[in-house]
Motif scaffolding. Structure first.
Motif, PDB file in Angstrom:
ATOM      1  N   CYS A   1      -3.659   1.658 -11.210  1.00 53.31           N
ATOM      2  CA  CYS A   1      -3.094   0.384 -10.769  1.00 53.31           C
ATOM      3  C   CYS A   1      -1.768   0.046 -11.444  1.00 53.31           C
ATOM      4  O   CYS A   1      -1.291  -1.094 -11.353  1.00 53.31           O
ATOM      5  CB  CYS A   1      -4.100  -0.742 -11.015  1.00 53.31           C
ATOM      6  SG  CYS A   1      -5.677  -0.495 -10.165  1.00 53.31           S
TER       7      CYS A   1
ATOM      8  N   GLY B   1      -1.974  -4.041 -14.200  1.00 51.43           N
ATOM      9  CA  GLY B   1      -2.926  -4.130 -13.106  1.00 51.43           C
ATOM     10  C   GLY B   1      -4.332  -3.941 -13.635  1.00 51.43           C
ATOM     11  O   GLY B   1      -4.537  -3.497 -14.769  1.00 51.43           O
TER      12      GLY B   1
ATOM     13  N   ASP C   1     -14.102  -4.314  -5.428  1.00 48.49           N
ATOM     14  CA  ASP C   1     -13.202  -5.073  -4.569  1.00 48.49           C
ATOM     15  C   ASP C   1     -12.738  -4.217  -3.402  1.00 48.49           C
ATOM     16  O   ASP C   1     -12.661  -2.985  -3.501  1.00 48.49           O
ATOM     17  CB  ASP C   1     -11.990  -5.560  -5.362  1.00 48.49           C
ATOM     18  CG  ASP C   1     -12.375  -6.596  -6.413  1.00 48.49           C
ATOM     19  OD1 ASP C   1     -13.487  -7.161  -6.300  1.00 48.49           O
ATOM     20  OD2 ASP C   1     -11.579  -6.819  -7.340  1.00 48.49           O
TER      21      ASP C   1
ATOM     22  N   CYS D   1      -7.252  -2.190  -6.607  1.00 48.80           N
ATOM     23  CA  CYS D   1      -6.251  -2.629  -7.576  1.00 48.80           C
ATOM     24  C   CYS D   1      -5.816  -4.063  -7.305  1.00 48.80           C
ATOM     25  O   CYS D   1      -5.584  -4.459  -6.150  1.00 48.80           O
ATOM     26  CB  CYS D   1      -5.025  -1.720  -7.544  1.00 48.80           C
ATOM     27  SG  CYS D   1      -5.279  -0.105  -8.296  1.00 48.80           S
ATOM     28  N   SER D   2      -5.695  -4.830  -8.357  1.00 43.75           N
ATOM     29  CA  SER D   2      -5.112  -6.160  -8.294  1.00 43.75           C
ATOM     30  C   SER D   2      -4.316  -6.382  -9.567  1.00 43.75           C
ATOM     31  O   SER D   2      -4.460  -5.643 -10.544  1.00 43.75           O
ATOM     32  CB  SER D   2      -6.195  -7.235  -8.133  1.00 43.75           C
ATOM     33  OG  SER D   2      -7.099  -7.198  -9.222  1.00 43.75           O
ATOM     34  N   CYS D   3      -3.483  -7.396  -9.564  1.00 43.13           N
ATOM     35  CA  CYS D   3      -2.728  -7.733 -10.766  1.00 43.13           C
ATOM     36  C   CYS D   3      -3.589  -8.599 -11.664  1.00 43.13           C
ATOM     37  O   CYS D   3      -4.440  -9.366 -11.202  1.00 43.13           O
ATOM     38  CB  CYS D   3      -1.453  -8.489 -10.399  1.00 43.13           C
ATOM     39  SG  CYS D   3      -0.206  -7.487  -9.550  1.00 43.13           S
TER      40      CYS D   3
ATOM     41  N   TRP E   1       3.018  -2.269  -2.874  1.00 45.25           N
ATOM     42  CA  TRP E   1       1.684  -2.670  -3.327  1.00 45.25           C
ATOM     43  C   TRP E   1       0.766  -2.937  -2.136  1.00 45.25           C
ATOM     44  O   TRP E   1      -0.386  -2.512  -2.110  1.00 45.25           O
ATOM     45  CB  TRP E   1       1.805  -3.920  -4.204  1.00 45.25           C
ATOM     46  CG  TRP E   1       0.516  -4.338  -4.847  1.00 45.25           C
ATOM     47  CD1 TRP E   1      -0.447  -5.135  -4.304  1.00 45.25           C
ATOM     48  CD2 TRP E   1       0.044  -3.974  -6.149  1.00 45.25           C
ATOM     49  NE1 TRP E   1      -1.487  -5.301  -5.187  1.00 45.25           N
ATOM     50  CE2 TRP E   1      -1.212  -4.598  -6.332  1.00 45.25           C
ATOM     51  CE3 TRP E   1       0.560  -3.195  -7.188  1.00 45.25           C
ATOM     52  CZ2 TRP E   1      -1.953  -4.468  -7.501  1.00 45.25           C
ATOM     53  CZ3 TRP E   1      -0.183  -3.063  -8.354  1.00 45.25           C
ATOM     54  CH2 TRP E   1      -1.425  -3.684  -8.499  1.00 45.25           C
ATOM     55  N   ASN E   2       1.273  -3.645  -1.123  1.00 41.27           N
ATOM     56  CA  ASN E   2       0.459  -3.972   0.047  1.00 41.27           C
ATOM     57  C   ASN E   2       0.102  -2.750   0.877  1.00 41.27           C
ATOM     58  O   ASN E   2      -0.857  -2.783   1.653  1.00 41.27           O
ATOM     59  CB  ASN E   2       1.191  -5.005   0.912  1.00 41.27           C
ATOM     60  CG  ASN E   2       1.302  -6.354   0.231  1.00 41.27           C
ATOM     61  OD1 ASN E   2       0.476  -6.696  -0.625  1.00 41.27           O
ATOM     62  ND2 ASN E   2       2.340  -7.122   0.574  1.00 41.27           N
TER      63      ASN E   2
ATOM     64  N   TRP F   1       0.127   1.519  -5.718  1.00 41.71           N
ATOM     65  CA  TRP F   1       0.048   0.607  -6.861  1.00 41.71           C
ATOM     66  C   TRP F   1       0.798   1.114  -8.096  1.00 41.71           C
ATOM     67  O   TRP F   1       0.722   0.492  -9.164  1.00 41.71           O
ATOM     68  CB  TRP F   1      -1.424   0.396  -7.230  1.00 41.71           C
ATOM     69  CG  TRP F   1      -2.255  -0.118  -6.088  1.00 41.71           C
ATOM     70  CD1 TRP F   1      -2.075  -1.285  -5.412  1.00 41.71           C
ATOM     71  CD2 TRP F   1      -3.393   0.522  -5.498  1.00 41.71           C
ATOM     72  NE1 TRP F   1      -3.035  -1.420  -4.429  1.00 41.71           N
ATOM     73  CE2 TRP F   1      -3.863  -0.325  -4.457  1.00 41.71           C
ATOM     74  CE3 TRP F   1      -4.076   1.714  -5.727  1.00 41.71           C
ATOM     75  CZ2 TRP F   1      -4.966  -0.014  -3.660  1.00 41.71           C
ATOM     76  CZ3 TRP F   1      -5.169   2.031  -4.943  1.00 41.71           C
ATOM     77  CH2 TRP F   1      -5.605   1.185  -3.923  1.00 41.71           C
TER      78      TRP F   1
ATOM     79  N   CYS G   1       2.545  -4.352 -12.096  1.00 36.56           N
ATOM     80  CA  CYS G   1       2.738  -5.796 -11.959  1.00 36.56           C
ATOM     81  C   CYS G   1       3.646  -6.328 -13.068  1.00 36.56           C
ATOM     82  O   CYS G   1       3.779  -5.715 -14.126  1.00 36.56           O
ATOM     83  CB  CYS G   1       1.386  -6.513 -12.003  1.00 36.56           C
ATOM     84  SG  CYS G   1       0.163  -5.881 -10.814  1.00 36.56           S
TER      85      CYS G   1
END
Length: 433
Positions: A294, A298, A304, A308-310, A322-323, A327, A331
């Motif tokens: 990530c 990240g 989920d 990956c998320s921030c 990112w979208n 990743w 972030c």
């Protein structure tokens, strides 16, 4: 790299079908072992001799299980220099040096004894360790040489997996090239040379996987070991050495850590009912175990939809990429830190702590002292306890981007991430100093 769980693994190295005569567990200077002879440990747990792996005709000096899973190799001496015929011989010199000769009397391998003994003895121990020692001195710290210091693809109970900080001896496991070739493969599983108490799976100089930090009980990023009834784990860190080891809780249930030619580490335990090695745990469990999947700042969560998320109050550095699930850019902070202007900390629970390559540790500080120290340094971005035993103690500080953080489905540590005051007011569980 695709990860998968192997339910049962049974690795048998084919010992050549010649008559093998077993001699005692001990050799003295002037004695030798020829191809066809073996050295057997006192209780018959392990055997040393010459073998041909898989479909190969090459000969290697190695150690294998004898009582349990006969023929399963755990150590190879001349893994890079095979002997091409059945005329190999292992000699013991007057100084206690082991020398392996081929048919042309060329030394293809030797032990590197740095000091001599008055009465050197070579002994195959029931732990699977081939030791050169002085007479009846059974203290491993005094051994002149031991195979446990030079692992192949297997970590056995009682082996030190790590580094002697005085001599520079680095004990790590590396796979065979294939089931027919015990030469060192492309991977290495070793103590991180850059930071504090974590193990790295590497391919060349590329990091593939990180165990997480040692939390006093286990590796923080390997939750499969939480419910463990087979072995006891330990991590030792002193000014002289840092190493991990495990010991069996029940000696009648063999267990070992191995790394396959494909670079997959897993712990295997012998199952008497099936006469097979069962996969007790796989070190790499899911996609989130891919190192820095990530990017920086990240966090990875296999539960989920987008793994990956921030981290909270961080945003993608390159939103378009990112979208599209690229990743790698990681972030960045939505609001920059104010240093002495009201920064605080947001608590993240149940995580695999970030990479320790740019970190600092103090094993005696309290958590509050740790937070105070982090806040007093404008470069500090996060802190955590270094040991979770007894309610927590010790201090980790991070001074750079947070890498390879993972939300764990069970277990995990508490991580306190520094944020600007304006960001923290949006969260109920923040800490202001």
């Amino acid at each position: 790299m695709e990860r998968f769980r192997v339910v049962f693994v049974c690795i048998f190295l084919l010992i050549s079908p010649v008559r093998i005569s077993a001699i005692s567990a001990t050799l003295t200077p002037g004695q030798s072992i020829r191809d066809g002879e073996t050295l057997v440990s006192a209780e018959g747990n392990f055997e040393l001799g010459f073998f041909s792996p898989g479909s190969s005709n090459n000969r290697y000096l190695g150690i294998w299980y004898k009582k349990t899973s006969p023929g399963t190799s755990v150590w190879v001496a001349n893994r890079e220099k095979p002997i091409v015929d059945r005329l190999g011989v292992l000699n013991v010199t007057a100084q206690g040096v082991l020398v392996l000769f081929n048919s042309t009397n060329y030394a293809v391998w030797s032990s590197n004894v740095s000091r001599t003994a008055l009465n050197p003895v070579v002994q195959l121990l029931d732990s699977g360790n081939l030791a050169v020692k002085d007479g009846n001195d059974n203290n491993p710290d005094n051994f002149l040489w031991q195979s446990f210091d030079y692992p192949s693809e297997t970590l056995l109970p009682g082996m030190k997996w790590g580094k002697n900080l005085v001599t520079g001896l680095d004990r790590y496991i590396s796979p065979w090239k294939s089931s027919d070739d015990p030469a060192r493969g492309d991977f290495a599983f070793r103590l991180d040379p850059r930071g504090y108490n974590q193990m790295l799976l590497m391919r060349g100089l590329t990091i593939l996987f990180r165990t997480g930090t040692w939390n006093g009980f286990r590796w923080g990023g390997v939750p499969d070991t939480v419910s463990n009834t087979v072995y006891r784990e330990q991590f030792v860190s002193t000014p002289n050495e840092s190493y991990y080891r495990f010991d069996l809780l029940n000696s009648s249930i063999p267990s070992r850590l191995v790394i396959s030619p494909a670079g997959i580490p897993q712990r295997l335990t012998w199952i008497p009912q099936t006469n097979l090695w069962g996969s007790y745990s796989v070190v790499q469990i899911d996609q989130c175990d891919t190192y820095t999947l990530c990017g920086v700042n990240g966090i990875c969560s296999i539960n989920d939809q987008a793994v990956c998320s921030c981290l909270e109050s961080f945003v993608p550095k390159t939103p378009d990429r990112w979208n599209s699930q690229d990743w790698s850019g990681g972030c960045v902070r939505r609001t920059q830190l104010g240093c002495n202007n009201g920064d605080g900390f947001l608590k993240h629970t149940g995580v695999k702590l970030p990479d320790m390559s740019d970190s600092w540790v103090n094993t005696s500080m309290s958590l509050n002292e740790c937070g105070d120290m982090c806040l007093s340094n404008c470069s500090c971005v996060a802190y955590s306890n270094s040991d979770i035993r007894g309610g927590g103690s010790g201090c980790y500080l991070w001074f750079s981007e947070l890498k390879d953080t993972k939300q764990l489905p069970q277990g995990g540590e508490d991580l306190y991430i520094r944020m600007a005051a304006s960001e923290l007011r949006m969260f109920p569980s923040f800490f202001m100093f």
